[in-house]
Design an enzyme around this catalytic site. Structure first.
Site, short mmCIF file in Angstrom:
data_model
loop_
_atom_site.label_atom_id
_atom_site.label_comp_id
_atom_site.label_asym_id
_atom_site.label_seq_id
_atom_site.Cartn_x
_atom_site.Cartn_y
_atom_site.Cartn_z
CB CYS A 101 8.45 16.13 -13.20
SG CYS A 101 8.89 16.67 -11.52
CG HIS B 173 -2.03 -1.03 1.11
ND1 HIS B 173 -2.80 -1.41 2.19
CD2 HIS B 173 -2.47 -1.77 0.07
CE1 HIS B 173 -3.66 -2.34 1.80
NE2 HIS B 173 -3.48 -2.59 0.53
#
Length: 252
Positions: free
Chosen positions: A134, A123
């Site tokens: 980016c 998770h």
């Protein structure tokens, strides 16, 4: 005693898979999910949403400031927590084995902090921050240094915590690592402190049990896998793991 059987199984194993959930970090002061900070048990958020909606991938796409608001609340409720004896015991047991993996649902990073080296944090990790546009990423120990809805210093896009939000897919590379290691097999599979609600958490235990591989569950409460395991310890994680470790490493 069951703890004696569990200790014997781990002492004789050369490989092991530990599957961990919120119960492993409970002794660190990190509350289980819906009880975090006492904010989310059976009540809506300030916006009238279920917390699962506020912390969903869909909400993050539409209104990232809402998702970040509750991510900040969760981080603040957990701030200052430290790894505990259960994390340390798993890492100690790992050092005795030729091969060991930890599959964890927790996003606190404590298994790595304790010294476990092969960790599948399925998770994610709350302390890793990623840019949505980016390649920028950063490790953040304390969210107090982050803006309410932080922006990337490189491109000004919205940042996000490296966690799986509700409705999002699990990270493919981590799923592939899990599949690869399960295909290799383990001498023992140990489930600790997880309510075993997700198929990718229950399946490794149930498939091991079906194949005759020893399985251990450590959990005070009954779960979906409780009747399938070889050994069940109705105990809290720290108590059980310290008991096992003391038998594997007497005087250690």
């Amino acid at each position: 005693m069951s703890i004696e059987r569990a200790s014997a199984l781990l002492a004789s194993a050369r490989s092991a898979l530990f599957i961990t959930g919120a119960g492993v970090s409970a002794a660190s002061g990190i509350p289980t999910y819906r009880g975090i900070g006492g904010l989310y048990s059976d009540k809506a958020t300030d916006e009238g949403l279920a917390i699962e909606e506020a912390l969903s991938g869909e909400m993050f796409q539409r209104r990232p400031e809402v998702t970040w608001k509750y991510v900040h609340q969760i981080e603040r409720a957990c701030r200052g927590a430290r790894l505990n004896a259960a994390h340390a015991a798993i890492a100690r047991i790992e050092r005795r084995l030729e091969r060991c993996w930890v599959l964890t649902q927790n996003v606190d990073g404590f298994h790595r902090g304790a010294g476990s080296t092969n960790v599948i944090d399925i998770h994610g990790d709350l302390h890793r921050i990623l840019c949505t546009r980016c390649p920028y990423e950063a490790h953040v120990d304390d969210y107090a240094e982050l803006a309410p809805c932080p922006r990337c210093p490189a491109c000004a896009a919205v940042l996000r915590p490296d966690v799986v939000l509700f409705g999002e897919m699990l990270p493919l590379e981590k799923v592939e690592i899990l599949r690869r290691e399960l295909a290799r097999g383990f001498d023992v599979v140990v489930s600790i402190g997880t309510s075993s609600l997700f198929p990718y958490i229950t399946r490794p235990v149930l498939e091991a049990a079906h194949s005759g591989v020893p399985t251990i569950e450590i959990n005070p409460a009954l779960t979906a896998i409780s009747t399938a395991v070889s050994v069940r310890l109705p105990m809290r994680a720290v108590e059980a793991l310290e008991g096992i470790l003391s038998r594997i490493e007497p005087g250690g």
